[in-house]
Enzyme design. Structure first.
Site, mmCIF file in Angstrom:
data_model
loop_
_atom_site.group_PDB
_atom_site.id
_atom_site.type_symbol
_atom_site.label_atom_id
_atom_site.label_comp_id
_atom_site.label_asym_id
_atom_site.label_seq_id
_atom_site.Cartn_x
_atom_site.Cartn_y
_atom_site.Cartn_z
ATOM 1 N N ASP A 11 15.843 -21.909 -25.276
ATOM 2 C CA ASP A 11 16.033 -20.919 -23.821
ATOM 3 C C ASP A 11 15.674 -19.391 -23.804
ATOM 4 O O ASP A 11 15.865 -18.937 -24.971
ATOM 5 C CB ASP A 11 17.533 -20.712 -23.608
ATOM 6 C CG ASP A 11 17.735 -19.624 -22.325
ATOM 7 O OD1 ASP A 11 17.115 -20.424 -21.069
ATOM 8 O OD2 ASP A 11 18.655 -18.773 -22.051
ATOM 9 N N SER A 12 14.763 -18.732 -23.539
ATOM 10 C CA SER A 12 15.377 -17.174 -23.696
ATOM 11 C C SER A 12 16.516 -16.709 -24.689
ATOM 12 O O SER A 12 16.021 -15.387 -25.101
ATOM 13 C CB SER A 12 14.872 -16.633 -22.573
ATOM 14 O OG SER A 12 15.471 -17.041 -21.270
ATOM 15 N N TYR A 43 13.535 -13.694 -19.886
ATOM 16 C CA TYR A 43 11.315 -13.672 -19.729
ATOM 17 C C TYR A 43 11.484 -13.855 -17.884
ATOM 18 O O TYR A 43 10.161 -13.800 -16.632
ATOM 19 C CB TYR A 43 11.819 -15.383 -20.273
ATOM 20 C CG TYR A 43 11.398 -15.922 -21.330
ATOM 21 C CD1 TYR A 43 11.676 -15.012 -22.249
ATOM 22 C CD2 TYR A 43 10.931 -17.055 -21.821
ATOM 23 C CE1 TYR A 43 11.350 -15.197 -23.949
ATOM 24 C CE2 TYR A 43 11.138 -17.645 -22.522
ATOM 25 C CZ TYR A 43 10.870 -16.464 -23.715
ATOM 26 O OH TYR A 43 10.603 -17.100 -25.567
ATOM 27 N N GLY A 44 12.943 -13.998 -17.135
ATOM 28 C CA GLY A 44 13.039 -14.579 -15.731
ATOM 29 C C GLY A 44 11.521 -12.845 -14.972
ATOM 30 O O GLY A 44 11.269 -13.315 -14.435
ATOM 31 N N ASN A 75 14.835 -22.353 -16.582
ATOM 32 C CA ASN A 75 14.075 -22.698 -15.780
ATOM 33 C C ASN A 75 13.114 -21.958 -15.947
ATOM 34 O O ASN A 75 12.084 -22.128 -15.224
ATOM 35 C CB ASN A 75 14.642 -22.193 -14.250
ATOM 36 C CG ASN A 75 16.040 -23.501 -14.055
ATOM 37 O OD1 ASN A 75 15.715 -24.824 -13.231
ATOM 38 N ND2 ASN A 75 17.467 -23.265 -14.716
ATOM 39 N N THR A 76 12.884 -20.502 -15.868
ATOM 40 C CA THR A 76 11.528 -19.851 -15.981
ATOM 41 C C THR A 76 10.747 -20.254 -16.660
ATOM 42 O O THR A 76 9.929 -20.668 -16.156
ATOM 43 C CB THR A 76 12.318 -18.365 -16.514
ATOM 44 O OG1 THR A 76 12.991 -18.024 -15.995
ATOM 45 C CG2 THR A 76 10.990 -17.666 -16.308
ATOM 46 N N GLU A 159 23.604 -11.524 -19.984
ATOM 47 C CA GLU A 159 23.403 -10.528 -21.367
ATOM 48 C C GLU A 159 23.957 -9.726 -21.818
ATOM 49 O O GLU A 159 23.938 -9.677 -23.027
ATOM 50 C CB GLU A 159 21.933 -10.911 -20.843
ATOM 51 C CG GLU A 159 20.794 -12.112 -21.290
ATOM 52 C CD GLU A 159 20.749 -12.886 -22.617
ATOM 53 O OE1 GLU A 159 20.381 -11.958 -23.379
ATOM 54 O OE2 GLU A 159 20.382 -14.008 -21.866
ATOM 55 N N CYS A 193 19.149 -21.158 -13.360
ATOM 56 C CA CYS A 193 18.922 -20.477 -14.167
ATOM 57 C C CYS A 193 19.956 -21.142 -14.869
ATOM 58 O O CYS A 193 21.021 -20.659 -14.672
ATOM 59 C CB CYS A 193 18.954 -18.684 -13.593
ATOM 60 S SG CYS A 193 19.114 -17.869 -15.457
ATOM 61 N N THR A 194 19.599 -20.850 -15.945
ATOM 62 C CA THR A 194 21.039 -21.676 -16.811
ATOM 63 C C THR A 194 22.235 -20.947 -17.536
ATOM 64 O O THR A 194 22.683 -21.245 -17.824
ATOM 65 C CB THR A 194 19.911 -22.701 -18.801
ATOM 66 O OG1 THR A 194 19.118 -21.361 -18.879
ATOM 67 C CG2 THR A 194 19.507 -23.588 -18.006
HETATM 68 N N1 DGL Z 1 17.969 -19.059 -18.639
HETATM 69 C C1 DGL Z 1 16.470 -18.722 -17.709
HETATM 70 C C2 DGL Z 1 16.858 -19.470 -16.929
HETATM 71 O O1 DGL Z 1 17.480 -21.198 -16.915
HETATM 72 C C3 DGL Z 1 15.932 -17.599 -17.675
HETATM 73 C C4 DGL Z 1 16.724 -15.892 -18.111
HETATM 74 C C5 DGL Z 1 15.880 -15.438 -18.027
HETATM 75 O O2 DGL Z 1 15.177 -14.080 -17.728
HETATM 76 O O3 DGL Z 1 15.541 -14.863 -19.476
HETATM 77 O O4 DGL Z 1 15.451 -19.080 -15.761
#
Ligand code: DGL
Length: 276
Positions: A11-12, A43-44, A75-76, A159, A193-194
């Site tokens: 994950d990010s 990352y989003g 997810n991203t 975060e 989004c996780t």
């Molecule tokens: N946890 C990430 C997801 O499921 C996204 C978090 C991020 O923006 O980095 O999309």
């Protein structure tokens, strides 16, 4: 020969730990290697090219560590990088390596949860813009209407450990209202989004009773179990000592403290570098 490959989970940042927690619950026999790219999260809001580049660097690192199977528990990254990695890059790392995401397994079953056939999807801006959920769900449930809402403030709040404070109330309500205004018949909301499971108490407190909230962890765990049943050659390679190794690209002290909230248990991480 003893199998020696842990299952990679990426994950990010911390969000993938909500998926890892359910993987370990459902499949405790396997070894897992978790990586959070905390130094470059979130990352989003990043471009396709950047998310692809960062995710590819992570995937390469997992392969160097001996993983055969990597799950993008983000997810991203699943929306913006998975397809290109599967189609263009994977062959460079040998014929047996696999990378899976979290969007397809969710899309495969999500239609079963809704009676009205109207689904709300809450996700990062990157996932929303990619339209991956709309495309994947149309595959499996063509009649389903999918309404998306980006929640750009949610990951930064989580975060930064501010998701339980009263400051988060405003942003949670704002995004939920924006989603529900799109259709009065939405009866199911997917947290796509996780990171978002950490906001479940706040979301549930304001969500009308007839709307159900779905997180992805158990869905992804069930999907992995089926995948390993269907792919015995991959299953044979997965090491089974029940061990978990946690790695982060940023501060291990931060990761140990915040990661424990996402994982639901204390943990000890190692620092690694990506992209060098
Ligand atoms: N946890 C990430 C997801 O499921 C996204 C978090 C991020 O923006 O980095 O999309």
């Amino acid at each position: 020969m003893q199998p020696s490959a842990p299952i990679g989970v990426f994950d990010s940042g911390y969000g993938g730990l909500t998926i890892l927690k359910e993987l370990v619950n459902a499949l405790p026999q396997y070894d897992y290697l978790y990586l959070g790219d905390n130094a470059r999260a979130p990352y989003g809001t990043r471009s396709f090219e950047t998310v692809y580049q960062y995710t590819l660097e992570a995937v390469e690192w997992f392969f160097e560590q001996g993983c055969e199977l990597v799950i993008l528990a983000c997810n991203t990254a699943s929306a913006k990088a998975l397809r290109t990695i599967q189609q263009k890059d994977l062959a460079n790392y040998g014929p047996s390596k696999r990378v899976l995401g979290v969007i397809r397994p969710t899309a495969e079953v999500i239609g079963r949860f809704s009676e009205s056939g109207q689904l709300g999807v809450l996700a990062t801006k990157g996932t929303v813009i990619s339209e991956s959920y709309i495309l994947e769900i149309a595959h499996f449930f063509p009649e389903m209407a999918v309404y998306q809402q980006a929640c750009p403030m949610w990951v930064p709040l989580i975060e930064n450990g501010a998701h339980e404070g009263s400051g988060a109330d405003y942003f949670v309500k704002e995004s939920l209202d924006q989603l529900l205004q799109q259709s009065p018949a939405i009866d199911t909301i997917l947290l796509a989004c996780t990171h978002y499971p950490l906001l479940i108490p706040k979301i549930s407190a304001i969500l009308p009773n007839h709307i159900q909230l779905i997180a992805q962890g158990e869905i992804v765990a069930q999907s992995l179990a089926h995948y390993l049943e269907r792919h015995p050659a991959m299953e044979d390679k997965c090491s089974k000592k029940g061990q978990i190794r946690f790695c982060t690209t940023d501060s291990t002290a931060d990761f140990d403290e915040k990661g424990a909230i996402f994982f639901g248990k204390s943990l000890k991480s190692e620092h690694i570098l990506l992209g060098h």
